[in-house]
Design a protein around this motif. Structure first.
Motif, PDB file in Angstrom:
ATOM      1  N   ASP A 235      -8.996   5.035  -5.575  1.00 39.83           N
ATOM      2  CA  ASP A 235      -7.858   4.215  -5.170  1.00 39.83           C
ATOM      3  C   ASP A 235      -7.354   4.635  -3.791  1.00 39.83           C
ATOM      4  O   ASP A 235      -7.058   3.789  -2.933  1.00 39.83           O
ATOM      5  CB  ASP A 235      -6.747   4.343  -6.215  1.00 39.83           C
TER       6      ASP A 235
ATOM      7  N   ALA B 266      -7.311   2.534  -0.231  1.00 37.01           N
ATOM      8  CA  ALA B 266      -6.087   2.422   0.555  1.00 37.01           C
ATOM      9  C   ALA B 266      -6.318   2.858   1.998  1.00 37.01           C
ATOM     10  O   ALA B 266      -5.812   2.239   2.949  1.00 37.01           O
ATOM     11  CB  ALA B 266      -4.979   3.254  -0.084  1.00 37.01           C
TER      12      ALA B 266
ATOM     13  N   ARG C 270      -4.930  -4.345  -5.815  1.00 38.76           N
ATOM     14  CA  ARG C 270      -4.483  -4.047  -4.456  1.00 38.76           C
ATOM     15  C   ARG C 270      -4.430  -5.280  -3.562  1.00 38.76           C
ATOM     16  O   ARG C 270      -4.208  -5.161  -2.366  1.00 38.76           O
ATOM     17  CB  ARG C 270      -5.387  -2.977  -3.819  1.00 38.76           C
TER      18      ARG C 270
ATOM     19  N   MET D 129       0.841  -1.197   0.000  1.00 40.06           N
ATOM     20  CA  MET D 129       0.000   0.000   0.000  1.00 40.06           C
ATOM     21  C   MET D 129       0.873   1.243   0.000  1.00 40.06           C
ATOM     22  O   MET D 129       1.956   1.254   0.574  1.00 40.06           O
ATOM     23  CB  MET D 129      -0.882  -0.013   1.247  1.00 40.06           C
TER      24      MET D 129
END
Length: 393
Positions: free
Chosen positions: A120, A124, A159, A1
């Motif tokens: 995005d 995260a 991810r 991340m």
């Protein structure tokens, strides 16, 4: 991340006890996560492009009374750019907790140039807060999108999210509201167009009603339920709370079709954001012959185009009923799209959360499949009984 982002949060207990929430910090462009209270969230999210009923605290609190709800907003450069209603499902024996986001996170402005990057960064932030810091499994259910793929599903997979269970009948039917009446009529399936024209000659009247008319809808809904004798697994119990939401929020709208003094069809439509959604409908015995459903949806589409910010109209799914598929696919026509809801996407930083979460989803899937099999058997028995009664008469 990406650890270069500035992620901050206030604790849920601080919000509940009335303490002030800390301000988002970080340089311009950094994203901050902040917990907010339920009332602020519903007011705030009602103005987001991506708002849907599943992301309303008012809806989720009534629909899922056994889970804890944590609304969060995301702030960038001092501006709220999106948010998510996070549902916390604690698993038996305290093994783990699932942090579920249904049809989110949602954007304030879906057409912003940096919308993809913002999504995005919001994902995260959710992973950082709920998976890394609090040790939960993060589960995200993306909304339906037109096209061969789903952008949020692809982003989540990139991810490290893993595909989980999906709904049994994932196809959603979405009308494009951006075409004029002539183009829309030409794009309908031939049978849909024929039935609509029949309804236009039936002397029907369309009406947009206020929340004070909700009792009228429920009278119609109860009559329909008694006639069809279907078990009701819908979220109809949330309607009272949704319709009691104040003006200026994402309160649904109520529509009726009448023939003379008789109300023959009704619909409750979620109209906020860029995607309106058909929530519930009800019909009288006479509605089928009058083609009242065709009349209702034609006028709802016109109302949405003229009175809302919606660009799309999500008709929902079919639960496997061929008649619903024919009706909804005919209405979607050439301009709209029929696309699947992606499966839930799961991420866990800790092995216990991952194992317990996956086991819980598998168990729930087995229960739902069993319920659906029983429902199909029951419907088949009812159908045969009706056929026998019809032959006897």
């Amino acid at each position: 991340m990406d650890r270069s982002m500035s992620l901050t949060s206030s604790s849920p207990s601080m919000v509940a006890s009335g303490h002030s929430r800390p301000k988002a910090r970080g340089t311009t462009g950094a994203l901050a996560l902040r917990y907010v209270d339920a009332a602020r969230w519903d007011r705030l999210a009602s103005g987001f492009d991506g708002i849907c009923q599943e992301q309303l605290h008012t809806y989720a609190a009534r629909r899922w009374p056994g889970v804890d709800l944590e609304p969060v907003e995301f702030v960038s450069g001092g501006e709220v750019v999106g948010g998510a209603l996070v549902m916390l499902q604690r698993l038996p024996l305290g093994l783990a907790t699932i942090a579920l986001v249904k049809w989110g996170p949602i954007l304030a402005k879906e057409t912003a140039p940096n919308a993809a990057r913002t999504i995005d960064e919001m994902v995260a932030a959710l992973v950082d807060e709920y998976a890394d810091r609090r040790g939960m499994m993060v589960s995200i259910m993306p909304k339906v999108e037109k096209g061969p793929g789903n952008r949020l599903e692809a982003l989540l997979a990139a991810r490290g999210f893993v595909s989980g269970v999906g709904v049994q009948y994932p196809q959603r039917y979405v009308v494009d509201l951006g075409v004029d009446d002539d183009t829309r009529l030409a794009g309908f399936a031939q049978k849909w167009r024929y039935n609509l024209r029949k309804s236009m000659k039936a002397g029907l009247r369309f009406e947009h009603a206020g929340p004070e008319e909700l009792g009228r809808f429920f009278t119609l809904y109860r009559m329909m339920s008694a006639r069809k004798m279907f078990p009701d697994f819908s979220a109809i119990d949330t309607v009272d709370a949704l319709m009691a939401m104040p003006d200026g929020t994402a309160r649904p709208e109520l529509f009726f079709v009448s023939k003379g003094d008789e109300t023959v069809a009704g619909g409750i439509i979620f109209t906020r954001g860029r995607t309106a959604c058909y929530l519930y409908g009800a019909t009288a015995d006479s509605a089928l012959a009058l083609r009242a459903g065709y009349f209702l949806h034609w006028h709802v589409i016109t109302w949405l185009r003229e009175n809302s910010t919606a660009q799309f109209y999500d008709l929902g799914g079919t639960d496997g009923f061929a008649g619903l598929h024919q009706f909804k696919s005919g209405m979607v026509g050439e301009a709209g799209h029929i696309s699947p809801l992606p499966p839930v996407m799961n991420y866990a930083s800790h092995w216990r959360a991952r194992a317990a979460g996956m086991l819980a989803y598998k168990a729930r899937e087995g229960l739902m499949r069993g319920r659906d099999r029983i429902l199909v058997l029951r419907l088949n028995v009812m159908r045969r009984l009706r056929q026998r009664v019809g032959r006897a008469e």
